[in-house]
Structure formats: structure tokens, C-alpha cells
Design a protein around this motif. Structure first.
Motif, PDB file in Angstrom:
ATOM      1  N   ALA A 104       0.995  -1.133  -0.092  1.00 20.02           N
ATOM      2  CA  ALA A 104       0.036   0.186  -0.046  1.00 20.02           C
ATOM      3  C   ALA A 104       0.782   1.289  -0.058  1.00 20.02           C
ATOM      4  CB  ALA A 104      -1.009   0.140   1.133  1.00 20.02           C
ATOM      5  N   ASN A 108       0.939   3.780  -3.243  1.00 24.98           N
ATOM      6  CA  ASN A 108       0.515   5.153  -3.154  1.00 24.98           C
ATOM      7  C   ASN A 108       1.315   6.091  -3.321  1.00 24.98           C
ATOM      8  OD1 ASN A 108      -1.604   6.928  -1.528  1.00 24.98           O
ATOM      9  ND2 ASN A 108      -0.079   7.479  -0.415  1.00 24.98           N
ATOM     10  N   GLU A 114       1.367  -0.975 -12.146  1.00 27.60           N
ATOM     11  CA  GLU A 114       0.153  -1.874 -12.027  1.00 27.60           C
ATOM     12  C   GLU A 114       0.132  -2.964 -12.775  1.00 27.60           C
ATOM     13  OE1 GLU A 114      -4.476  -1.026 -12.711  1.00 27.60           O
ATOM     14  OE2 GLU A 114      -3.210   0.728 -12.857  1.00 27.60           O
ATOM     15  N   GLN A 137      -3.536  -5.488  -3.431  1.00 30.38           N
ATOM     16  CA  GLN A 137      -4.501  -4.471  -4.084  1.00 30.38           C
ATOM     17  C   GLN A 137      -4.376  -3.192  -3.354  1.00 30.38           C
ATOM     18  OE1 GLN A 137      -8.147  -6.422  -5.472  1.00 30.38           O
ATOM     19  NE2 GLN A 137      -7.497  -8.332  -4.603  1.00 30.38           N
ATOM     20  N   TRP A 138      -4.556  -2.288  -3.874  1.00 31.11           N
ATOM     21  CA  TRP A 138      -4.536  -0.887  -3.281  1.00 31.11           C
ATOM     22  C   TRP A 138      -5.461   0.177  -4.169  1.00 31.11           C
ATOM     23  CZ3 TRP A 138      -4.385   1.615   1.132  1.00 31.11           C
ATOM     24  CH2 TRP A 138      -4.212   3.049   1.081  1.00 31.11           C
ATOM     25  N   ASP A 139      -6.281   0.656  -3.695  1.00 32.32           N
ATOM     26  CA  ASP A 139      -7.141   1.655  -4.307  1.00 32.32           C
ATOM     27  C   ASP A 139      -8.033   0.842  -5.691  1.00 32.32           C
ATOM     28  OD1 ASP A 139      -8.386   4.188  -5.103  1.00 32.32           O
ATOM     29  OD2 ASP A 139      -6.638   4.876  -6.250  1.00 32.32           O
ATOM     30  N   ASP A 140      -8.223  -0.221  -5.599  1.00 27.27           N
ATOM     31  CA  ASP A 140      -9.043  -1.105  -6.383  1.00 27.27           C
ATOM     32  C   ASP A 140      -7.957  -1.576  -7.575  1.00 27.27           C
ATOM     33  OD1 ASP A 140     -11.366  -1.053  -4.777  1.00 27.27           O
ATOM     34  OD2 ASP A 140     -11.845   0.825  -5.690  1.00 27.27           O
ATOM     35  N   LYS A 141      -6.553  -1.270  -7.372  1.00 19.41           N
ATOM     36  CA  LYS A 141      -6.113  -1.857  -8.232  1.00 19.41           C
ATOM     37  C   LYS A 141      -5.039  -2.930  -8.047  1.00 19.41           C
ATOM     38  CE  LYS A 141      -6.191   2.717 -10.760  1.00 19.41           C
ATOM     39  NZ  LYS A 141      -5.536   3.968 -10.896  1.00 19.41           N
ATOM     40  N   TYR A 143      -1.206  -4.379  -7.669  1.00 22.61           N
ATOM     41  CA  TYR A 143       0.403  -3.782  -7.593  1.00 22.61           C
ATOM     42  C   TYR A 143       1.414  -4.857  -7.286  1.00 22.61           C
ATOM     43  CZ  TYR A 143      -1.691   1.068  -8.141  1.00 22.61           C
ATOM     44  OH  TYR A 143      -2.150   2.020  -8.666  1.00 22.61           O
ATOM     45  N   GLU A 221      -8.231   4.203   4.648  1.00 27.61           N
ATOM     46  CA  GLU A 221      -8.223   4.746   3.328  1.00 27.61           C
ATOM     47  C   GLU A 221      -8.135   6.406   3.427  1.00 27.61           C
ATOM     48  OE1 GLU A 221     -10.336   2.629   4.360  1.00 27.61           O
ATOM     49  OE2 GLU A 221     -10.076   0.943   2.758  1.00 27.61           O
ATOM     50  N   SER A 393      -2.373   0.392   5.001  1.00 33.04           N
ATOM     51  CA  SER A 393      -2.340   1.748   4.993  1.00 33.04           C
ATOM     52  C   SER A 393      -1.051   2.328   4.215  1.00 33.04           C
ATOM     53  CB  SER A 393      -2.367   2.527   6.410  1.00 33.04           C
ATOM     54  OG  SER A 393      -2.274   3.647   6.644  1.00 33.04           O
TER      55      SER A 393
END
Length: 436
Positions: A104, A108, A114, A137-141, A143, A221, A393
């Protein structure tokens, strides 16, 4: 997390020579191999080094070679080295083995490429266990690609459990931390944990809190405005466990600096042995290194409950494979990441190194079934599926550091003070009002 800070004295360490696919990180890295092909650099932690070297060789192609660069032993030092490289837009960081909590933060920050389309579908398909799939997964993607999953169980000697009258509670998964500590204290045994001021201590605290039905933080989030929840009944229950062990005869003499490897020797040292929470590598660590009689006395059970009547939340860790956002060969690196995390790769890491699969189907492979006790494999998978992950986070490093700071040393933990003080410190650190 995998083996959060690596294994120290007392554990079995597998060493490999420096070969064609193993190049230790030092100085400027070459972008091409000796035959002129591009080289993808894969930064790994030391766990499973020989198997990972073999995977690098297998997954090299006519288009590129994969060279292994060895990261430091500890997760904190691993994060620091990778973060420095990526913050400098380093194009030679193609692949990297990541503790799941790094994903995350790195995504971020824009440091990870991606996985899109077919690549994303391949690494988080229905065969991947839900816990490992969530970590990439982070922010619905997507990685990263899950390579192996990890969890902790309670390791102990069956003879000790029977002597203490706790064997049945351990086997049906209802034993609490309090019962385990009392059983050890009353029978001249000890309880092995990871309580040095480092990431694995956060792992223990997080699992204790989640095992009492709470969280350290939520709504992550929201970034620095995340909800801080540790000042709660669950936080106080977790603190009560740490306090009970620290004040008991079951506490090992090095409790405040204890790590994954430091308590391994207590299992078969003088006396009746120990109860020890530790990662999946333990089985292979003892196999072949202790007598057959001693190994047959080794037993395991689900992670202890924080409070009676509430299911435990075993720690969930492992390793995910990320691709550097600044790689000169991102398409090849994404292809290589899928290769080194495929079912065969996960099978070999499990069989050779005790690093459990992130894919459900691999647990059914005969080679793995032959290498482990069937009940232990079932416990691993159950614990990974039912376990608790650390907070996801972009500011995880600050959250973890704040918890470690306020809960260490274990002998200082007070259920009436520590959760409250740690909540205040987490908020101040996130808001920039205090420094770690």
C-alpha cells in the motif's frame, strides 16, 4: 509478513554459492548480462534463497535474464533500502520481494507498476487465497503478485502439553493465551514470542487485538485521518496478555529482545520445552536437526485465543512480488513476476523452505502432501484463511513504529495505560505532531 526480521542464531540457514543467477547487490548494477541480454534485477529477502535462485534461472528467457540481489535480513532494513532506491527513480529495481504491508505504501507513492488486464487476473484469480489476494491490492488496483503466504501457529512438545493438562484445549483450538502462560509457568516451561522492538512485535500485538474483536486502526483509506481504535476493550485485552507473560515465570530471559530464531533452542533444551508462537518455517527447521524421538514429540495447534470464547486471529504474512515503476523493461518484469509466483514456484518454496502457498490448489499437490503432516497443512491453510492481516495503509510504517514505541519493553505494558497512550501517539505521529 514473511519472516518479519529474518532468522537468527539457532535456526537452520540454507546457503548457496554465487552463481550465474545470483548477484549480490553492490555498487552500480549492470543492465545487461554477459551475453548482451537485458538483466532484470530481483531484490529478495533471504528466506528461500536457494529456491529463489533456481526460480530466477527457470524464469529467465531468450529475451532477458533475472539476477538476484540480496536484501538485508530484517523487514525494516529491507523497506529502507527499497524505498531509497525507488524514491530516487531507480531504473535497476525491476522486481522486488515485498512484505505485504509495504504494498500500500509503495503503490500510494507511485513506486510500483500496476498489474492490468490479463496480468491482474492471473495473479489474483479464484485460486489465490483471499488474505494474500487482498494484500496486493490498493485503491481497487493490483500492484503485486502473491508468491507465498505465511502464518503463525503454536508449536510445543506433546509431552509438555499432556503434563500440563492442556493438550485437549490445544487440539480443539480453544486454548487461550492465559491458559498457555499458566501451563508453562506451572510446569517449568517457557513461552516463546517475538517481542523485540521491531515489526514482529507489531504482528503479535495486532493479532492479540484482532483476537479480542478489535483493530489497531480502521478507515485507513483516510490516510493520516484514519480512525485509531486501539484504546478499547480489545486493546486492553491484548495488553493484559503481554503483561501476564512479562510478569510470569514463563517469560524467557531475553523477552524484550526476542525474535523468530531466539526461542527455537528452548524447545529441546534443558527442561520440558516451551510453547512458542512462530512462523511456518519451524517444521523444516527442526526436521532432521533433532532426534527422531524429539521430532515426533513436536506438536502444533491454532494460535491461542486472546479472550475466552472469541476465535483467535492468527498472523498472516508472506511475500508479494512487485515491479518497480521505473524499470526500463516493465512488460518483461510483469511477465517474470507471474513466472516466479506460479503454482510450481509456490510448490517448491513450500517443499524446500516451509514457505506456504498463496494458492489453494498447491496444498493438494502430492509432493507437498508427502513433505508435511496432513494435519499441519490443514492448520496452515485454515490459519491463513481465518487469520488477521495488519492494517493496510499508506502510512503503515508510522502506525507500526508508534505501536512498537509505546508497547516496548513488554514489562512496561499496562492495560490501563498502554492502549490509551499508544492511541494518542499514533494520532500525533500521523498528524505530524510527534516524531518516531
Amino acid at each position: 509478513m514473511g519472516d518479519p526480521q529474518g532468522r537468527v542464531a539457532g535456526s537452520v540457514v540454507r546457503r548457496v554459492g554465487i552463481g550465474a543467477a545470483l548477484v549480490l547487490a553492490a555498487g552500480t548494477l549492470s543492465a545487461c548480462s554477459s551475453d548482451g541480454k537485458p538483466t532484470l534485477n530481483w531484490y529478495i529477502n533471504p528466506d528461500g534463497q536457494a529456491t529463489l535462485t533456481s526460480l530466477a534461472e527457470r524464469c529467465s528467457t531468450d529475451d532477458y535474464d533475472i539476477a538476484i540481489q540480496l536484501l538485508p535480513t530484517g523487514a525494516t532494513d529491507q523497506r529502507t533500502q527499497l524505498a531509497r532506491r525507488l524514491a530516487a527513480n531507480d531504473s535497476s529495481t525491476d522486481l522486488m520481494s515485498l512484505d505485504p504491508v509495504f504494498v500500500a505504501e509503495f503503490a500510494n507513492a507511485g513506486w510500483l507498476a500496476e498489474f492490468e488486464g490479463d496480468a491482474a487476473d492471473a495473479v489474483v484469480d479464484d485460486d489465490v487465497l483471499s488474505g494474500p489476494a487482498d494484500t496486493v491490492q490498493w485503491d481497487d488496483k493490483v500492484y503485486a503478485a502473491p508468491q507465498w503466504a505465511n502464518t503463525q501457529v503454536l508449536w510445543y512438545r506433546q509431552s509438555l502439553a499432556e503434563q500440563a493438562g492442556i493438550a485437549d484445549a490445544l487440539q480443539d483450538g480453544t486454548a487461550t493465551w492465559s491458559q498457555v502462560i499458566e501451563a508453562a509457568s506451572e510446569n517449568g516451561a517457557t513461552v516463546g514470542v517475538q517481542a523485540d522492538r521491531y515489526e514482529a512485535y507489531m504482528v503479535w500485538i495486532n493479532s492479540l487485538v484482532q483476537g479480542a474483536g478489535g483493530d489497531i486502526v480502521s478507515d485507513t483509506e483516510a490516510g493520516v485521518d484514519a480512525q485509531v481504535d486501539i484504546d478499547s476493550d480489545a486493546g486492553r485485552a491484548a495488553a493484559a496478555v503481554v503483561q501476564q507473560l512479562a510478569d510470569s515465570p514463563a517469560a524467557q530471559s531475553d523477552l524484550s529482545v526476542s525474535r523468530e530464531g531466539t526461542s527455537l533452542g528452548a524447545m529441546y533444551g534443558d527442561g520440558p520445552g516451551e510453547f512458542m508462537t512462530n512462523w511456518t518455517f519451524v517444521y523444516k527447521n527442526y526436521e532432521g536437526t533433532v532426534s527422531e524421538e524429539e521430532f515426533e514429540d513436536l506438536a502444533w495447534a491454532r494460535y491461542p485465543r486472546t479472550v475466552e470464547g472469541e476465535e483467535s486471529a492468527p498472523p498472516v504474512g508472506g511475500i508479494d512480488i512487485g515491479v518497480g515503476a521505473f524499470s526500463e523493461h516493465p512488460d518483461w518484469a510483469l511477465e517474470a513476476a507471474q513466472c516466479v509466483t506460479d503454482p510450481d514456484a509456490q510448490l517448491q518454496l513450500a517443499v524446500n523452505d516451509g514457505l506456504m502457498p498463496a494458492r489453494a490448489s498447491v496444498y493438494e499437490e502430492q509432493e507437498l502432501v508427502d513433505a508435511y503432516d496432513a494435519g499441519l497443512l490443514d492448520l496452515y491453510r485454515e490459519s491463513i484463511e481465518a487469520g488477521g492481516t495488519r492494517p493496510k495503509s499508506a502510512f503503515y510504517n508510522q502506525i507500526s513504529g508508534a505501536v512498537q514505541s509505546t508497547w516496548h519493553p513488554p514489562a512496561s505494558v499496562d492495560p490501563e495505560k498502554t492502549p490509551r497512550e499508544s492511541a494518542e501517539f499514533i494520532r500525533d505521529v500521523l498528524q505530524g505532531k510527534a516524531l518516531l
